[in-house]
Design an enzyme around this catalytic site. Sequence first.
Site, mmCIF file in Angstrom:
data_model
loop_
_atom_site.group_PDB
_atom_site.id
_atom_site.type_symbol
_atom_site.label_atom_id
_atom_site.label_comp_id
_atom_site.label_asym_id
_atom_site.label_seq_id
_atom_site.Cartn_x
_atom_site.Cartn_y
_atom_site.Cartn_z
ATOM 1 C CB CYS A 8 36.444 73.707 52.494
ATOM 2 S SG CYS A 8 37.857 72.659 52.185
ATOM 3 C CB CYS A 13 40.398 74.643 51.869
ATOM 4 S SG CYS A 13 39.374 73.695 50.725
ATOM 5 C CG HIS A 20 54.495 92.440 52.274
ATOM 6 N ND1 HIS A 20 55.492 92.643 51.352
ATOM 7 C CD2 HIS A 20 53.328 92.473 51.594
ATOM 8 C CE1 HIS A 20 54.941 92.805 50.158
ATOM 9 N NE2 HIS A 20 53.635 92.703 50.275
ATOM 10 C CD1 TRP A 56 67.080 83.236 61.713
ATOM 11 C CD2 TRP A 56 65.527 81.734 62.305
ATOM 12 N NE1 TRP A 56 67.352 82.057 61.061
ATOM 13 C CE2 TRP A 56 66.421 81.121 61.405
ATOM 14 C CE3 TRP A 56 64.465 80.990 62.822
ATOM 15 C CZ2 TRP A 56 66.286 79.785 61.012
ATOM 16 C CZ3 TRP A 56 64.330 79.662 62.435
ATOM 17 C CH2 TRP A 56 65.241 79.077 61.543
ATOM 18 C CG HIS A 97 65.129 88.841 58.402
ATOM 19 N ND1 HIS A 97 66.200 89.395 59.049
ATOM 20 C CD2 HIS A 97 65.224 89.272 57.120
ATOM 21 C CE1 HIS A 97 66.895 90.149 58.205
ATOM 22 N NE2 HIS A 97 66.327 90.080 57.020
ATOM 23 C CG ASN A 145 66.147 87.075 54.078
ATOM 24 O OD1 ASN A 145 65.984 88.285 54.023
ATOM 25 N ND2 ASN A 145 66.859 86.487 55.035
ATOM 26 C CE LYS A 175 66.647 91.043 50.655
ATOM 27 N NZ LYS A 175 67.567 92.046 50.130
HETATM 28 P P1 FAD Z 1 68.332 92.406 55.209
HETATM 29 O O1 FAD Z 1 67.275 91.441 54.844
HETATM 30 O O2 FAD Z 1 67.926 93.795 55.476
HETATM 31 O O3 FAD Z 1 69.074 91.828 56.479
HETATM 32 C C1 FAD Z 1 70.033 92.585 57.199
HETATM 33 C C2 FAD Z 1 71.063 91.660 57.778
HETATM 34 O O4 FAD Z 1 70.447 90.791 58.727
HETATM 35 C C3 FAD Z 1 71.676 90.705 56.761
HETATM 36 O O5 FAD Z 1 72.755 91.314 56.127
HETATM 37 C C4 FAD Z 1 72.086 89.536 57.619
HETATM 38 O O6 FAD Z 1 73.324 89.799 58.241
HETATM 39 C C5 FAD Z 1 71.041 89.494 58.683
HETATM 40 N N1 FAD Z 1 69.972 88.525 58.398
HETATM 41 C C6 FAD Z 1 69.508 88.117 57.201
HETATM 42 N N2 FAD Z 1 68.515 87.231 57.375
HETATM 43 C C7 FAD Z 1 68.346 87.110 58.702
HETATM 44 C C8 FAD Z 1 67.463 86.330 59.494
HETATM 45 N N3 FAD Z 1 66.556 85.509 58.956
HETATM 46 N N4 FAD Z 1 67.553 86.444 60.831
HETATM 47 C C9 FAD Z 1 68.463 87.253 61.387
HETATM 48 N N5 FAD Z 1 69.329 88.012 60.686
HETATM 49 C C10 FAD Z 1 69.272 87.931 59.356
HETATM 50 N N6 FAD Z 1 61.608 94.789 51.061
HETATM 51 C C11 FAD Z 1 60.772 94.526 50.026
HETATM 52 O O7 FAD Z 1 61.171 94.703 48.877
HETATM 53 N N7 FAD Z 1 59.521 94.012 50.248
HETATM 54 C C12 FAD Z 1 59.058 93.793 51.511
HETATM 55 O O8 FAD Z 1 57.932 93.364 51.700
HETATM 56 C C13 FAD Z 1 59.891 94.105 52.609
HETATM 57 N N8 FAD Z 1 59.448 93.962 53.894
HETATM 58 C C14 FAD Z 1 60.240 94.379 54.922
HETATM 59 C C15 FAD Z 1 59.741 94.327 56.229
HETATM 60 C C16 FAD Z 1 60.502 94.793 57.286
HETATM 61 C C17 FAD Z 1 59.954 94.754 58.684
HETATM 62 C C18 FAD Z 1 61.811 95.303 57.050
HETATM 63 C C19 FAD Z 1 62.647 95.824 58.188
HETATM 64 C C20 FAD Z 1 62.311 95.354 55.757
HETATM 65 C C21 FAD Z 1 61.539 94.899 54.689
HETATM 66 N N9 FAD Z 1 61.992 94.960 53.366
HETATM 67 C C22 FAD Z 1 61.185 94.619 52.330
HETATM 68 C C23 FAD Z 1 63.399 95.310 53.096
HETATM 69 C C24 FAD Z 1 64.229 94.040 52.921
HETATM 70 O O9 FAD Z 1 63.809 93.019 53.828
HETATM 71 C C25 FAD Z 1 65.700 94.281 53.210
HETATM 72 O O10 FAD Z 1 65.836 94.893 54.463
HETATM 73 C C26 FAD Z 1 66.390 95.143 52.184
HETATM 74 O O11 FAD Z 1 66.169 94.609 50.888
HETATM 75 C C27 FAD Z 1 67.917 95.196 52.441
HETATM 76 O O12 FAD Z 1 68.409 93.872 52.387
HETATM 77 P P2 FAD Z 1 69.802 93.413 52.976
HETATM 78 O O13 FAD Z 1 70.535 92.689 51.930
HETATM 79 O O14 FAD Z 1 70.506 94.560 53.571
HETATM 80 O O15 FAD Z 1 69.452 92.347 54.118
#
Ligand code: FAD
Length: 516
Positions: free
Chosen positions: A42, A45, A424, A447, A450, A454, A469
Amino acid sequence: VMVFAGLYTATDQIILLTPQTAQSVLVNSTAATVVEFYASWCGHCIAFSPIYKNLARDIKEWKPAVDLAAIDCSEENNRKVCTNYSIKGYPTIKFFNAYSKPDSKGKPLRGYSRDVRDLRQAIIDQLEKHEEPWPPACPPLEPASEAEIDSFFETNNVQHLALIFEQSKSFIGKEVTLDLLQFENIAVRRVLSTEEALVSKLGVTDFPSCYLYYPGGNFTRLQVKFEARMFYSYALQRLPGVVRSGKPAPNKNILKSNRTDEPWRPFNASRVYMADLESTLHYSLRVEVSAFPVIKGDALKSLKKYISVLAKYFPGRPVVMNLLKSADSWLHNVSRSEVSYDAFRALLDNTEQAPDTALPEGVRWVGCQGSQPHFRGFPCGVWTLFHVLTVQAMNSGASDGLVVLSAMRDYVHVFFGCRPCAEHFESMAQESLTEVSHSSTAVLWLWSRHNRVNNRLAGALSEDPYFPKIQWPSPEMCSVCHTVKVNGDHKWDLDQVLVFLTSYFSNTSILTDYLD
Ligand code: FAD
């Protein structure tokens, strides 16, 4: 290639109902549930699905009180569920009270709308009309009286009471109350502008405005850039002592004592460190890629792309750049359709003793340190590395806007050890990578995706309590990045975000502390 039936996937934070699960989700649940009954063929949808996904991200924090679900009624197996709920047209959105009976058909959600804010407010309307038993996780949404506030601390053991003063029609107080429901040591109550005694006691002149109220009648106004939901929620979630339910309160001493293997390295949480980037290279090339003793086919293609992007855009020290360049030309010149990891490894380890060419050994996390060995580290490094690379590619005027993201997509798809992460990420890439054309759009795409990750992971077990996060950058890091729409909802100023990212991830801002 992954194929998804239906319009939603497991990463959308929407419960995908099946004939097996529908009853257990909708009947006698402790949370109210909103269900979208749709048909994947649809057009309306399909057009509505991004809005429903945005809604799921928008009210993610409300889950214990009200959760979102969806079911594809065009799916043969699901037919009987949809018939059972008397669904005649699509999309139909229904609200099911908490503790619904098996014969409950749900209530249609007011004025099916194409706007996240309308849907959110329609959900609040339903919550307010909710009969007993009230969903236990849902805090009171009605306005507080002066008497109630006066005796608040006699009956509630919380550190902070946030009062949102507003007009009776405003939803902000209710939204912020729900945004905070998973946080401890704080309660949020709305107070109407007509509550004269309180209004004059605190000298409130702006509606909405938010005040922190303490035992003994002390109060201070919450300082925010905009008097709007997201700014209140963000600031309140970060007050001292406020923690996510079930998470330990961060204790600064743990940072120093808990890691037995290595001493804590003090760092500036709003900077990028070369030590993290080099550690990521080490781990990806010496650990992840080594899972492939023979590298061929997609893996070889993917490794070539990754190394080529690194050789072009990694803003590294000369020794590292020399290594990346020689690895790039080596891979470029292999005529065979496969290479052994050992041969590649010999190059990384520089067994040929080429002077001034090296990939430093081992990991030394700095900005990516976690409070426990299983937090942060490599995945943090992967994100940081690719953000840096997208910005470097943009700054060097890369003609192919997708060059870095395409290499990242392939690297993650083939080599990234976290397989659910890889799935994912691949589904996000399939959904929208085609929208990216220019290298500046690539920076913003990474960005924003990511931030989606988060949003999904906020509060998850894998979240380091010291590094919650957030939707990044925070208002403290980049005030001009945040603004509001006319309707008061939060909006990113994308031009400002791009300016911020360009400077944050630029080669000249990378710190070289903790390198040998
Ligand atoms: P991270 O999310 O790793 O970020 C690292 C640093 O980047 C942060 O400390 C901050 O300084 C900066 N940052 C934060 N947000 C942004 C932004 N939007 N843009 C730019 N910089 C930013 N974990 C899971 O449990 N499930 C998942 O599906 C999953 N998918 C992932 C996919 C990918 C491609 C990657 C690389 C990682 C994935 N992870 C997943 C891991 C998760 O996203 C984090 O990397 C992990 O939990 C460590 O988190 P962190 O607190 O170090 O911050």
